[in-house]
Design a protein around this motif. Structure first.
Motif, PDB file in Angstrom:
ATOM      1  N   SER A  26      21.531  25.992 -28.593  1.00 52.94           N
ATOM      2  CA  SER A  26      20.665  27.142 -28.348  1.00 52.94           C
ATOM      3  C   SER A  26      21.453  28.430 -28.418  1.00 52.94           C
ATOM      4  N   ARG A  27      22.635  28.448 -27.832  1.00 60.89           N
ATOM      5  CA  ARG A  27      23.484  29.637 -27.842  1.00 60.89           C
ATOM      6  C   ARG A  27      23.924  29.995 -29.251  1.00 60.89           C
ATOM      7  N   ASP A  39      12.010  21.930 -25.827  1.00 62.21           N
ATOM      8  CA  ASP A  39      12.724  23.101 -25.332  1.00 62.21           C
ATOM      9  C   ASP A  39      13.993  22.764 -24.558  1.00 62.21           C
ATOM     10  N   ASN A  40      14.179  21.489 -24.202  1.00 63.07           N
ATOM     11  CA  ASN A  40      15.351  21.106 -23.428  1.00 63.07           C
ATOM     12  C   ASN A  40      15.672  19.638 -23.682  1.00 63.07           C
ATOM     13  N   ALA A  41      16.744  19.154 -23.077  1.00 65.50           N
ATOM     14  CA  ALA A  41      17.214  17.796 -23.345  1.00 65.50           C
ATOM     15  C   ALA A  41      16.211  16.744 -22.900  1.00 65.50           C
ATOM     16  N   PRO A  83      22.255  17.659 -22.283  1.00 67.22           N
ATOM     17  CA  PRO A  83      21.905  19.036 -21.879  1.00 67.22           C
ATOM     18  C   PRO A  83      22.941  20.064 -22.318  1.00 67.22           C
ATOM     19  N   ARG A  84      24.225  19.720 -22.250  1.00 63.32           N
ATOM     20  CA  ARG A  84      25.260  20.654 -22.690  1.00 63.32           C
ATOM     21  C   ARG A  84      25.167  20.909 -24.189  1.00 63.32           C
ATOM     22  N   PHE A 142      15.754  19.555 -31.572  1.00 62.70           N
ATOM     23  CA  PHE A 142      15.751  20.720 -30.689  1.00 62.70           C
ATOM     24  C   PHE A 142      16.135  21.926 -31.535  1.00 62.70           C
ATOM     25  N   PRO A 143      15.379  23.030 -31.487  1.00 62.77           N
ATOM     26  CA  PRO A 143      14.283  23.324 -30.561  1.00 62.77           C
ATOM     27  C   PRO A 143      12.884  23.111 -31.137  1.00 62.77           C
ATOM     28  N   CYS A 166      22.445  20.686 -26.030  1.00 59.97           N
ATOM     29  CA  CYS A 166      21.263  21.530 -26.265  1.00 59.97           C
ATOM     30  C   CYS A 166      21.573  22.984 -25.932  1.00 59.97           C
ATOM     31  N   HIS A 167      22.282  23.207 -24.834  1.00 51.74           N
ATOM     32  CA  HIS A 167      22.640  24.579 -24.451  1.00 51.74           C
ATOM     33  C   HIS A 167      23.545  25.204 -25.502  1.00 51.74           C
ATOM     34  N   GLU A 225      12.956  16.976 -22.592  1.00 48.77           N
ATOM     35  CA  GLU A 225      11.813  16.965 -23.508  1.00 48.77           C
ATOM     36  C   GLU A 225      12.203  16.366 -24.856  1.00 48.77           C
TER      37      GLU A 225
END
Length: 324
Positions: free
Chosen positions: A184-185, A293-295, A177-178, A288-289, A180-181, A297
């Protein structure tokens, strides 16, 4: 208030001991210790030898004399506070006869972290009164270093698969998750490869558990040798592996998945056993993406692609379709 022989009161020793215990790194602990030893008992010189994290032979990591000190890593000295070459102190320590020095073992929490060697530059042996303060600080130093190493071992053992040394599912679920974040950023893609060794359970049954373990270790070694240090390689369990690849598009991830599949086909499980057959794998890829849309998924998309590859007969790569 400083007393005549240069040793601070007990309360000041407690402050220094807390500073050693609270230091963020082992090198910072050593620097505080050596600096304080040189300042508090300037008539005594000393050398600090530490075992490596694996308990190998102790290497010189700190030297002090006449109010000056040096602290370095296990593979070299770096000068912190002196106008004299540290090599001279190293040579003096190595040539010092046993009858002229006092050795203080550094032991704590059931492990030996190294030793101190203390001597008097003016000749003779240091008295126990002279080294009493250093012994007190050495206890704190030993406990702090041992605690740091134990914490590192616990952290490593809790996030690593014991058989393959790859990261485990827990670490993947915490880290992905980190990642992916972050991607995304920074508007960057993140590729994911889900590899599943075909018929791994049958392989274990036919050739034995030891052969199955060797297959997993050989696969893990192949993955580690084939991907970047910035890529995240994990073992999920059984014969399943995940590789997360920052800055990898879906097309590039598919290509890398195909390269990995070709290497798996050529994998030699155990050179000592010619009876062990080769293996294949089912590979699912997602990114991703584009795929998710997230880890959560993203993992589901790669797993779905893996199942498609397996249902199609294995030994192939399938790309994920976006999960809505």
């Amino acid at each position: 208030m400083r007393i005549e022989n240069g040793i601070n009161p007990a309360s000041d020793l407690e402050i220094t001991a807390r500073e050693i215990a609270d230091a963020p790194t082992t090198e910072a602990m050593l620097e505080i210790f050596c600096t304080e030893a040189a300042r508090r008992v300037p008539m005594i010189s000393g050398g600090l030898l530490l075992h490596g994290g694996g308990g190998d032979y102790a290497a010189l990591t700190g030297v002090w004399e006449a109010g000056q000190s040096w602290v370095g890593g296990l593979r070299g000295m770096s000068q912190h506070n002196s106008d004299r070459d540290a090599d001279a102190c190293v040579a003096e320590l190595n040539e010092l006869p046993p009858e002229r020095r006092i050795t203080v073992p550094l032991q704590a929490l059931g492990m030996s972290v190294g030793e101190l060697r203390l001597w008097s530059p003016s000749g003779g042996r240091p008295s126990e009164d002279e080294v009493a303060v250093i012994r007190l600080l050495a206890v704190t130093l030993a406990v702090s270093i041992a605690g740091t190493r134990l914490q590192g071992w616990i952290r490593g053992s809790s996030v690593r698969d014991p058989l393959t040394s790859l990261f485990n599912r827990r670490y993947l679920e915490d880290t992905l998750p980190r990642e992916c974040h972050r991607c995304s950023r920074e508007h960057r893609p993140l590729g994911l490869i889900h590899l599943d060794l075909d018929a791994f359970t049958a392989y274990n049954t036919r050739h034995g558990r030891h052969a199955g373990d060797r297959l997993l270790q050989a696969t893990a070694g192949l993955i580690q040798a084939s991907f970047r240090g910035s890529d995240l390689a994990c073992r999920l369990g059984a014969g399943q592996f995940i590789i997360a690849m920052p800055d990898s598009s879906l097309d590039n991830t598919c290509r890398r998945g195909g390269d990995l599949l070709a290497l798996i086909r050529e994998l030699q499980v155990d050179p000592r056993r010619t009876d062990l057959p080769g293996v294949t794998a089912s590979v699912g890829v997602a990114d991703f993406p584009q795929s998710a849309d997230n880890a959560a998924e993203l993992l589901a998309a790669a797993d779905s692609a893996r199942l498609l590859a397996r249902q199609a007969g294995g030994d192939q790569v399938q790309a994920a379709q976006r999960i809505e």
